[in-house]
Design an enzyme around this catalytic site. Sequence first.
Site, PDB file in Angstrom:
ATOM      1  N   LYS A  92      52.584 120.049  43.183  1.00 61.95           N
ATOM      2  CA  LYS A  92      52.547 118.576  42.713  1.00 61.95           C
ATOM      3  C   LYS A  92      52.809 118.741  41.324  1.00 61.95           C
ATOM      4  O   LYS A  92      52.736 119.801  40.523  1.00 61.95           O
ATOM      5  CB  LYS A  92      51.180 117.862  42.655  1.00 61.95           C
ATOM      6  CG  LYS A  92      51.173 116.468  42.512  1.00 61.95           C
ATOM      7  CD  LYS A  92      51.254 115.888  43.876  1.00 61.95           C
ATOM      8  CE  LYS A  92      51.430 114.307  43.768  1.00 61.95           C
ATOM      9  NZ  LYS A  92      51.456 113.785  45.346  1.00 61.95           N
ATOM     10  N   ASP A 103      55.916 109.994  43.159  1.00 60.34           N
ATOM     11  CA  ASP A 103      54.609 109.473  43.027  1.00 60.34           C
ATOM     12  C   ASP A 103      54.391 108.472  42.060  1.00 60.34           C
ATOM     13  O   ASP A 103      55.323 107.952  42.045  1.00 60.34           O
ATOM     14  CB  ASP A 103      53.582 110.934  42.842  1.00 60.34           C
ATOM     15  CG  ASP A 103      52.319 110.671  43.153  1.00 60.34           C
ATOM     16  OD1 ASP A 103      52.047 110.846  44.677  1.00 60.34           O
ATOM     17  OD2 ASP A 103      51.486 110.585  42.521  1.00 60.34           O
TER      18      ASP A 103
END
Length: 424
Positions: free
Chosen positions: A110, A150
């Site tokens: 991430k 995201d």
Amino acid sequence: MDQDELLSNSFYKDVVSFLEVVEKTIDINPNLITRLKYPRRAIRVSIPVRMDDGSMQVFRGYRVQHNHVLGPFKGGIRYHPNVNLGEVSALASLMTYKNSLLNLPLGGAKGGVKVNPNSLSRVELEALSRRFATEIGPFIGPDKDIPAPDVGTNPETMAWIMDTFSLETGFSQTGVVTGKPVEIGGSRGRLSATGLGVVYIAEQALETQRKEISQSTFAIQGFGNVGSHVAIEAHAMGAKILAVSDIKGGIYNPRGINISELIRYLKEHRFVEGFPHTNTITNEELLELDVDVLCPCALESVIHEKNVNKVKAKIIVEGANGPVTPQALDYLLKNNVLVVPDILANGGGAVVSYFEWVQDISWLFWKEQEVREKLKKVMVDTFTRVWNFTKTYQKSKDKDNLRLSAMAIALLRLEKAMKLRGQI
Ligand code: NAD
């Protein structure tokens, strides 16, 4: 890696506690659990940006690569003022478990930049994204680590990252990111994939309670990429969407919100507030509505010890990553609320990101209907595996603890892979 720094973040601590619950419940190699508590690598970068007024600002960015035993690292990039190393690490480890559970040949990562994207102009955002891509460039690539959108990022952000990476390596590398615009190698159906996947999963969860999605009611927190597509797809299947919200607050209509009209309204107004024929409610009130399905699709830890006793929904489908804390989950399980965990519920984005990567590296692109059918098959199969595991494996006191089952299935696959590779 300094684990104390990570554990000072409550979200990271929650994700680690899920690992410990699985370790106590099933027969699993403790070395695996010890290893997975630490991300493999965390990259911190400074991102200097010349602002429109000529001044210089330096933003903080991260890319955390948690585990890649199953394949290249994979996971989104978040732009949000609260981004920090602990949060990005928690989200990176959830990606490892999600990709493992979904049987994808991918690891978990991430990224994030501590910034409020709404406070930057488009030119400043492009400069920030390109510089971030340059800084993490040596660590990403179609065979190494593949970012995606995201919170606060979108297909345009991915296009800038792909273009910067391609210019720096000398040739077009569409497979370096997923969630790109279709015109430059994106997959048809990727934009709606996470929300559509949430709805396929909600349909399965409702079926376990002998309810039809067309007769059900939904409340959705967060009306961004995930939440808006949950609303569109569930509405198209006949569900009534009683409430939706965004960062400024929510709207409610007990007879159902007209979602297509709302989408049109949002083309002119940035936020859902003020949409005709609805009452204003707060984000907190939305979580307390008496609906069949509650979908938190904004940020982590929104259902916690202090508000969980006010939740009335009988099914919670985690569109966001980590919206229900472990303490809240315990309470909900005791009160027979079915909670479908993030790594299963919002896996549709990961699945279609995988499809996009496959299409990019094979230079062969699929029709949207094909993407939707393949996605449905993966989501329904995965739900069935998790449900069956719950029914056959768990002791009666853990009945319907889908988070435990989903984590256990993910960890058992990782255990096999790491053992075969001689890592544990
Ligand atoms: P987004 O930026 O498109 O939308 C986020 C939404 O949440 C916006 O409507 C925003 O106004 C709202 N919001 C922000 N802060 C809020 C707050 N404090 N209270 C209430 N609402 C708030 O982001 P997204 O891509 O839709 O992601 C949402 C969640 O889903 C995140 O947890 C993300 O990690 C997760 N997720 C996203 C994807 C994807 O494909 N985009 C895939 C899997 C999981």
